[in-house]
Design a protein around this motif. Structure first.
Motif, PDB file in Angstrom:
ATOM      1  N   SER A 100      38.997  41.111  49.369  1.00 10.09           N
ATOM      2  CA  SER A 100      40.106  41.232  48.425  1.00 10.09           C
ATOM      3  C   SER A 100      39.617  41.919  47.145  1.00 10.09           C
ATOM      4  N   TYR A 101      40.552  42.487  46.421  1.00  8.45           N
ATOM      5  CA  TYR A 101      40.244  43.182  45.167  1.00  8.45           C
ATOM      6  C   TYR A 101      39.505  42.274  44.185  1.00  8.45           C
ATOM      7  N   PRO A 102      40.001  41.030  43.923  1.00  5.67           N
ATOM      8  CA  PRO A 102      39.278  40.194  42.961  1.00  5.67           C
ATOM      9  C   PRO A 102      37.872  39.821  43.430  1.00  5.67           C
ATOM     10  N   THR A 103      37.664  39.696  44.731  1.00  5.46           N
ATOM     11  CA  THR A 103      36.324  39.365  45.233  1.00  5.46           C
ATOM     12  C   THR A 103      35.354  40.500  44.918  1.00  5.46           C
TER      13      THR A 103
ATOM     14  N   SER B 289      36.618  37.998  32.608  1.00  7.47           N
ATOM     15  CA  SER B 289      36.937  39.136  33.482  1.00  7.47           C
ATOM     16  C   SER B 289      38.386  39.561  33.305  1.00  7.47           C
ATOM     17  N   ALA B 290      38.610  40.839  33.570  1.00  8.82           N
ATOM     18  CA  ALA B 290      39.989  41.322  33.601  1.00  8.82           C
ATOM     19  C   ALA B 290      40.587  40.866  34.920  1.00  8.82           C
ATOM     20  N   SER B 291      41.853  40.541  34.903  1.00 12.65           N
ATOM     21  CA  SER B 291      42.487  40.124  36.149  1.00 12.65           C
ATOM     22  C   SER B 291      43.859  40.748  36.245  1.00 12.65           C
ATOM     23  N   ARG B 292      44.344  40.874  37.460  1.00  6.76           N
ATOM     24  CA  ARG B 292      45.678  41.418  37.662  1.00  6.76           C
ATOM     25  C   ARG B 292      46.648  40.266  37.895  1.00  6.76           C
TER      26      ARG B 292
ATOM     27  N   ALA C 225      40.256  30.351  40.635  1.00  2.78           N
ATOM     28  CA  ALA C 225      38.846  30.661  40.353  1.00  2.78           C
ATOM     29  C   ALA C 225      38.504  32.084  40.809  1.00  2.78           C
ATOM     30  N   VAL C 226      38.994  32.471  41.969  1.00  2.00           N
ATOM     31  CA  VAL C 226      38.700  33.818  42.483  1.00  2.00           C
ATOM     32  C   VAL C 226      39.439  34.878  41.663  1.00  2.00           C
ATOM     33  N   SER C 227      40.696  34.615  41.316  1.00  9.18           N
ATOM     34  CA  SER C 227      41.475  35.610  40.568  1.00  9.18           C
ATOM     35  C   SER C 227      40.868  35.920  39.221  1.00  9.18           C
ATOM     36  N   TYR C 228      40.278  34.900  38.584  1.00 17.93           N
ATOM     37  CA  TYR C 228      39.754  35.090  37.239  1.00 17.93           C
ATOM     38  C   TYR C 228      38.229  35.046  37.171  1.00 17.93           C
ATOM     39  N   ASN C 229      37.579  34.799  38.294  1.00 19.35           N
ATOM     40  CA  ASN C 229      36.106  34.715  38.337  1.00 19.35           C
ATOM     41  C   ASN C 229      35.599  33.700  37.310  1.00 19.35           C
TER      42      ASN C 229
ATOM     43  N   ASP D 287      31.132  42.174  38.596  1.00 21.86           N
ATOM     44  CA  ASP D 287      30.859  41.439  37.348  1.00 21.86           C
ATOM     45  C   ASP D 287      29.505  40.747  37.423  1.00 21.86           C
TER      46      ASP D 287
ATOM     47  N   ALA E  59      44.382  39.071  48.717  1.00 22.31           N
ATOM     48  CA  ALA E  59      44.917  38.772  47.387  1.00 22.31           C
ATOM     49  C   ALA E  59      45.995  39.815  47.121  1.00 22.31           C
TER      50      ALA E  59
ATOM     51  N   ASP F 180      47.361  39.400  41.493  1.00 23.76           N
ATOM     52  CA  ASP F 180      46.373  38.578  42.205  1.00 23.76           C
ATOM     53  C   ASP F 180      46.638  37.098  41.942  1.00 23.76           C
TER      54      ASP F 180
ATOM     55  N   ARG G 234      35.747  42.773  42.575  1.00 22.16           N
ATOM     56  CA  ARG G 234      35.598  42.831  41.119  1.00 22.16           C
ATOM     57  C   ARG G 234      34.618  41.776  40.624  1.00 22.16           C
ATOM     58  N   ASN G 235      34.711  40.572  41.200  1.00 23.11           N
ATOM     59  CA  ASN G 235      33.815  39.484  40.807  1.00 23.11           C
ATOM     60  C   ASN G 235      32.369  39.824  41.161  1.00 23.11           C
TER      61      ASN G 235
ATOM     62  N   PHE H  38      41.186  33.730  49.939  1.00 17.62           N
ATOM     63  CA  PHE H  38      41.355  34.712  48.871  1.00 17.62           C
ATOM     64  C   PHE H  38      40.163  35.634  48.730  1.00 17.62           C
TER      65      PHE H  38
END
Lengths: 99, 215
Positions: free
Chosen positions: A69-72, B96-99, B177-181, A78, B28, B102, A74-75, B24
Motif C-alpha cells: 500500500s502507498y502508506p506502507t 509524516s505526511a498522510s493522505r 498507525a499505518v496511515s500516519y506511521n 521515512d 489502502a 488512506d 511511504r513509511n 493495510f
C-alpha cells in the motif's frame, strides 16, 4: 553477491575505506575515506532507494511495483530517511572527535 | 532492474496472517475505501435481515425493525465519526505526511469483522433472548419464553460478537498507525481519545437521525 561490511565485527564501530584498487591497471590508493551514508544502509534499503530513484521518486509507482500500500511504502521511506540522518549525524560526531 | 529482495517488509509475502491482522500493508487509499464500503453495505443488508443495529462505533443491538437505509446510515455514520477525529489527531501528532484517503479508506476496511457479527446475529434466537431479557427487567409487558437452544445460540453470538469487536478495534488501530506511521504512547492515547469521542458522536448523530426521520 558480497555485502560491503560497514561495522567493525570486533567493536561495532563504523568502518572506513583504507585501500582502493583500480580494476584496469592495479593502481592502489591508500588513505582514510569515510563511507557515504547510503553505504551504511542494509542491502534491502539500498535496493529500495535505487528502485525509488528509477521510478523518479514516485511513491505510487513504488507501491504498484512492490504490491504494497502507498502508506506502507511511504513509511518505509521515512524509516530509511531516519537511518540516513542518524548515519550522517554519527559521521559528523566522529569528525569532531577526530579533530 | 535492481531486484528488491523479498522480505517481510517489502513483500510480496502476503500470507494469511498479515491479511487478517494488518491488511493495510497491502491495501489502502481508494481500494480500501471501495472494499470497505462494499462490506459496510453487505453488513447493513445482513443487519437489516436480522434486525441487528450497529448504532454506535462499537455498539451492536438487535430487535428493532427499520428500513434498510437506516442500517446503511448507521454504518456510514459509525465509520465517519471515527475516521474524522483520527484524521485530525494524526495531523497533529504524526511527523509524516498522510493522505486523507488512506485514513478514511483504511478505517472503512477495518470495519469488516462486523459483517461476521451481523451474520451470527441472524438467528431469531438472538431477538427472542433479547426480548426475554427486556421482559425480565420489566422493560416490556410482553412475556417471552426461551429454550436451551436459544441460550446456546445467543451465547455463541455474544462470544463471536465480542471477539469481532476486539478484532475490529485492533484493525482500526493498525489502520491509524499505518496511515500516519505512528506508534507507542502518541498513537495509543490519540486513538483511545478518538474512539471514545467517536462513540459519543456516533450515538448523538444516530439519535438525531432517528428523531428527524422516525421509523
Amino acid at each position: 553477491m558480497k555485502v560491503l561490511p560497514t561495522l567493525c565485527p570486533a567493536c561495532n564501530s563504523k568502518l572506513e575505506v583504507k585501500n582502493l584498487i583500480c580494476q584496469q591497471c592495479d593502481t592502489e590508493i591508500q588513505g582514510r575515506y569515510e563511507l557515504p551514508p547510503l553505504a551504511s544502509l542494509s542491502p534491502d534499503d539500498q535496493a529500495f532507494i535505487l528502485q525509488f530513484m528509477k521510478v523518479s521518486g514516485s511513491l505510487k509507482e513504488m507501491a504498484r511495483l512492490l504490491r504494497l500500500s502507498y502508506p506502507t511504502v511511504r513509511n518505509r521511506l521515512d524509516e530509511i530517511i531516519e537511518r540516513v540522518k542518524l548515519a550522517e549525524n554519527s559521521d559528523k560526531n566522529n569528525r569532531k572527535e577526530n579533530k | 532492474m535492481t531486484e528488491i529482495p523479498s522480505n517481510k517488509k517489502t513483500g510480496p509475502n502476503k500470507h494469511l496472517g498479515q491479511w487478517l491482522f494488518n491488511p493495510f500493508t497491502f491495501v489502502a487509499g481508494y481500494k480500501a475505501l471501495l472494499l470497505g464500503l462494499v462490506i459496510m453495505l453487505f453488513t447493513a443488508l445482513v443487519g437489516w435481515l436480522g434486525n441487528t443495529h450497529f448504532d454506535g462505533v462499537l455498539d451492536v443491538h438487535t430487535g428493532l425493525e427499520a428500513p434498510l437505509w437506516v442500517f446503511a446510515a448507521e454504518g456510514i455514520i459509525d465509520w465517519i465519526c471515527l475516521a474524522i477525529p483520527l484524521y485530525f489527531f494524526g495531523l497533529i501528532v504524526s511527523p509524516s505526511a498522510s493522505r486523507m484517503i488512506d485514513v478514511v479508506g483504511t478505517q472503512a476496511l477495518a470495519r469488516w469483522p462486523y459483517l461476521i457479527t451481523a451474520v451470527v446475529m441472524l438467528p431469531e434466537s438472538n431477538r427472542r433472548f433479547g426480548a426475554y431479557l427486556m421482559s425480565r427487567f420489566g422493560l416490556t409487558t410482553v412475556q417471552v419464553t426461551i429454550n436451551y437452544i436459544d441460550i446456546i445460540i445467543f451465547g455463541f453470538a455474544i462470544t463471536v460478537g465480542i471477539v469481532m469487536a476486539i478484532w475490529m478495534v485492533a484493525l482500526m488501530y493498525r489502520a491509524y498507525a499505518v496511515s500516519y506511521n505512528i506508534k507507542g504512547v502518541r498513537a495509543i492515547s490519540t486513538f483511545i481519545v478518538s474512539l471514545i469521542g467517536a462513540e459519543v458522536l456516533s450515538k448523538c448523530t444516530i439519535f438525531l437521525l432517528a428523531s428527524i426521520c422516525p421509523v
